[in-house]
Design a protein around this motif. Structure first.
Motif, short mmCIF file in Angstrom:
data_model
loop_
_atom_site.label_atom_id
_atom_site.label_comp_id
_atom_site.label_asym_id
_atom_site.label_seq_id
_atom_site.Cartn_x
_atom_site.Cartn_y
_atom_site.Cartn_z
N UNK A 159 60.27 27.41 45.65
CA UNK A 159 58.80 26.65 44.94
C UNK A 159 59.30 25.65 43.79
N UNK A 194 56.55 37.65 52.27
CA UNK A 194 56.00 36.92 52.29
C UNK A 194 55.58 35.61 52.72
N UNK A 195 57.16 35.04 51.97
CA UNK A 195 57.60 33.81 52.02
C UNK A 195 58.43 33.51 53.36
N UNK A 221 55.09 33.62 56.29
CA UNK A 221 54.33 32.95 56.41
C UNK A 221 55.37 31.64 56.90
N UNK A 244 52.96 28.90 58.75
CA UNK A 244 52.12 28.20 57.95
C UNK A 244 52.03 27.45 57.34
N UNK A 245 53.20 27.67 56.33
CA UNK A 245 54.22 26.56 55.63
C UNK A 245 55.42 26.21 56.06
N UNK A 248 47.80 22.94 65.22
CA UNK A 248 46.70 24.40 65.32
C UNK A 248 46.33 25.20 66.11
N UNK A 300 49.04 28.06 66.48
CA UNK A 300 48.40 28.96 65.31
C UNK A 300 47.22 30.19 65.62
N UNK A 301 46.10 29.32 66.11
CA UNK A 301 44.75 29.70 67.33
C UNK A 301 45.55 30.55 68.15
N UNK A 351 47.26 37.30 63.03
CA UNK A 351 47.42 38.02 61.68
C UNK A 351 46.30 39.05 60.76
N UNK A 411 46.40 40.35 57.46
CA UNK A 411 47.38 40.20 55.90
C UNK A 411 47.04 41.98 55.17
N UNK A 442 45.31 42.11 52.19
CA UNK A 442 43.47 41.79 52.19
C UNK A 442 42.62 41.59 53.16
N UNK A 467 40.89 39.93 54.14
CA UNK A 467 39.78 38.15 54.01
C UNK A 467 39.00 38.28 55.22
N UNK A 518 38.28 33.18 65.24
CA UNK A 518 39.20 33.11 65.78
C UNK A 518 38.79 32.15 67.36
#
Ligand SMILES: Nc1ncnc2c1ncn2[C@@H]1O[C@H](COP(=O)(O)OP(=O)(O)OP(=O)(O)O)[C@@H](O)[C@H]1O
Ligand SMILES: [Mg+2]
Lengths: 429, 257
Positions: free
Chosen positions: B15, B49-50, B53, B58-59, B82, B85-86, B91, B93, B95, B97, B111
């Motif tokens: 980063x 987490x990195x 992801x 996602x990254x 996409x 991912x879908x 996922x 998480x 939190x 969300x 989704x």
């Protein structure tokens, strides 16, 4: 996400923070409301002019004057002993070059001209009924084919051999008639002075009472026979040459002529040295002025809308900020940037639609209310004028314009949302 | 050796730039086989987490390759990415969300909505996922009105609703008390066992990690240790390796829908 769900979600989102949405909608409402009223006034007045224009008729006549020599170049004009001028009572025109019988022949030869008549202008000293009070009155130059808006009686008959006249409504009571209908059939005495200064009178039958309007509402309208009689009396003592000069001539053309054909006719007249003006042209200049005023008013309303546009930018930026994690989640779940962009721009367009639709509806209500108040008061002198009128096309244009502005405003926050990186958004606290 | 569903090959992630540059991952290699449950364990800030992801696409890694079914995932772009991912991932998480104003059902079917599934079908599948987590009676409630454990179950239902092959769970029990946490763990492992769904759990909780087939220990962006549970391995021996290919075609495999 399919289109239907996208729209539904966008509308749902806009209703999530109600206070903010309501405030933005109010800002747009103010702009749209103003725009509705200003364009309504524009439509109302122009409608009135149009209806007046069509009630006048005379769409196949053109008033022709000689093009003054100084119209071409700005310098002083050399004196020409052969050209004569008419002393005109027109306030703005000053001396204009006279139309003579030679000119009438020239005009008749211009292609497209069906007939030419000199426009006779007379100045009466007074009008009087039954030995009563004498009043000053203008004698209208009733263009052939023109129709009056009548309160009673009928239009003076152009082809009748007896002397007929229509008087304005405002003369009815002062002259001593009980009401409009009472005046019909009575004899009006017109006083007129000739070139030698001798005053004489001519009697005419009142056949009509004209309503006040935009044109011809304040002068008496004689028929051809009366006009000729008045002109003859007025011309006593003039040389034949002077008696047969006129300020303008009236040219008739094909009533079915298209705008292009009329333009060609004007160009031909111009080439021959004459200026032709239709009734529509004369009244059209009113419209130009009104359109310009409305344009300025609309400009103010658009400025208000632009300010409201920034309100939309602000509202949506806040909601993008607030929904950072939600956007991140949706992107993590495979929602494309394009759809996210769509979600926010649709929300903006929806807010724009709400504000403009409410603005237009309330604007129409306010306009209708203003009409009924004004037509009984301030504008009662102009019957038939509804100050505010609405035409569905311009109302639709207002709503679409506002939605367009809202879309443009929405692109700024929507782009920000669409570009959001899912990870950064998910880490956002 | 079957082709791993997900693999990391010498993945690095940094980063920032210049003096503020920080290397969160310094060369991680990892194979994840379809149907297994794997724990990524490490202290806070170690890069768990990195890594997750990156595996979830996602990254993008700064260098190295992430493979999905043996193919470099860097080749996936735009709508393909996409769709993956879908459709492929679910996922959970740390939190929740959850969208606060929306109903439980709407949260669960998000989704499907993104995938463009129509309303009635969405409802049906959303209700099935909620029923699986014994939350069918809460479908119409607002997401905010639920308890923490219920919320996490809603999140799991949302992760399952698209019938994914991999579930990523970042600290799935971090927000819950021990008892509720245990219930959520049971749900995840039951799914793994009954439907063969691949489970990738990020945690610093040793007890949760111990329930997984395999544990990968990360410290300062490097894999420092790997462990395979003896009894789990014996148990999974048939499930994960021998049966990996047939598993999705299995009758039970469809229950997740
Ligand atoms: N966008 C970023 N910019 C700079 N540094 C970052 C960024 N994201 C993560 N990091 C750093 O990378 C390191 C690893 O972060 P990561 O979130 O993977 O940790 P973690 O192992 O999941 O920790 P935790 O258990 O606390 O969640 C941390 O030191 C973090 O500060
Ligand atoms: Mg973490």
């Amino acid at each position: 996400m399919n289109g239907f769900d996208l729209i539904r979600s966008a509308i749902g989102n806009s209703l999530r923070s109600k206070t903010r949405t309501v405030l933005t909608v109010i800002a747009i409402f103010i702009g749209a409301f103003t725009l509705t009223l200003t364009s309504g006034v524009g439509t109302g007045i122009n409608d009135y002019i149009d209806s007046t224009l069509s009630s006048i008729g005379a769409s196949d006549v053109m008033s022709v004057t000689k093009t003054p020599a100084d119209a071409q170049n700005d310098g002083p004009v050399e004196y020409d002993p052969d050209s004569s001028t008419v002393e005109s009572d027109r306030p703005a025109g000053g001396d204009i070059e006279a139309i003579t019988s030679t000119d009438l022949d020239t005009l008749a030869a211009v292609p497209g001209v069906l007939s030419v008549e000199p426009a006779v202008s007379v100045r009466a000293d007074f009008v009087q009924y039954d030995g009563g009070t004498r009043y000053q009155s203008a004698i209208g130059e009733l263009v052939p084919g023109m129709s009056l808006e009548l309160a009673a009686g009928e239009q003076p008959d152009a082809s009748a051999s007896d002397d007929q006249i229509a008087i304005p409504q405002s003369f009815v009571e002062p002259l001593g008639f009980a009401d409009d209908a009472d005046a019909i059939g009575k004899t009006l005495t017109i006083g007129i002075t000739d070139a030698q200064g001798t005053q004489s009178t001519i009697d005419a039958t009142i056949v009509g009472v004209s309503e006040p309007g935009l044109v011809g509402g304040t002068s008496a309208a004689p028929n051809t026979a009366l006009l000729d009689a008045l002109h003859q009396t007025q011309s006593v003592g003039l040389t034949e040459k002077a008696a047969q000069t006129y300020a303008s001539a009236t040219v008739r053309f094909d009533p079915d002529a298209t705008d292009a054909q009329i333009a060609t006719l004007k160009a031909d007249l111009k080439a021959a040295g004459y200026d032709g003006v239709t009734v529509e042209d004369q009244i059209g200049s009113f419209k130009t002025v009104i359109d310009a005023i409305i344009l300025v008013l609309n400009g103010f309303a658009v400025i208000a809308l632009l300010a409201a546009g920034f309100g939309i930018v602000n509202t949506l930026l806040m909601s993008v900020q607030e929904r950072t994690r939600e956007i991140g989640l949706m992107k993590a779940m495979g929602m494309s940037g394009g759809r996210v962009f769509g979600l926010f721009t649709i929300e903006a367009v929806f807010i724009g639609f709400l504000g403009s639709a409410i603005g237009v509806v309330i604007g129409m209500l306010a306009g209708t209310l203003a009409n009924s108040v004004l037509s009984g008061g301030l504008l009662s002198a102009l019957p038939g004028l509804s100050l505010v009128a609405f035409d569905p096309v311009s109302l639709g244009v207002i709503v679409l314009t506002v939605m367009g502005i809202a879309f443009l405003a929405g692109t700024i926050p929507a782009l920000r949302a669409a570009r959001q990186d899912p990870i950064t958004s998910l880490r956002y606290e | 050796m079957p082709v791993p569903i997900l693999a990391a090959r010498d993945v690095r992630k940094s980063y920032g730039r210049g003096p503020t540059r920080f290397d969160a991952l310094k060369g991680v290699s990892l194979d994840i086989v379809e149907g297994e449950s794997i724990a990524i364990v490490g202290k806070s800030g170690s890069g768990k987490s990195t890594l997750m992801h990156l595996l979830a696409l996602l990254d993008q890694p700064s260098s190295g390759v992430v493979e999905l079914n043996g193919r470099d995932a860097a080749g996936l772009r735009g709508s393909n990415l996409n769709t993956t991912r879908n459709q492929t991932f679910g996922f959970v998480f740390q939190q929740f969300f959850l969208t606060p104003g929306a109903s439980v059902l709407d949260n669960v079917t998000l989704p499907l909505k993104i995938a463009g599934v129509r309303g009635a079908e969405r409802r049906r599948r959303g209700m099935a996922a909620l029923a699986q987590l014994e939350l069918a009676d809460k479908a119409k409630n607002k997401a905010t009105d639920l308890s923490g454990g219920q919320k996490q179950r809603v999140v799991i239902a949302r992760a399952l609703v698209n019938d994914p092959s991999v579930i990523f769970a970042d600290e799935p029990t971090g927000n819950l008390d021990t008892a509720t946490g245990a219930v959520v763990e049971d749900i995840l492992f039951d799914l793994n066992r009954s439907t063969g769904i691949t489970l990738i759990i990020v945690t610093h909780d040793e007890e949760l990690a111990a329930r997984c087939d395999r544990r990968v220990y990360i410290r300062d962006g490097l894999v420092v240790d790997e462990a395979t549970s003896a009894h789990h391995d014996a148990h999974r021996g048939h499930g994960a390796h021998a049966g990996a290919a047939e598993q999705p075609a299995d009758g039970d495999g469809e229950v997740a829908a």
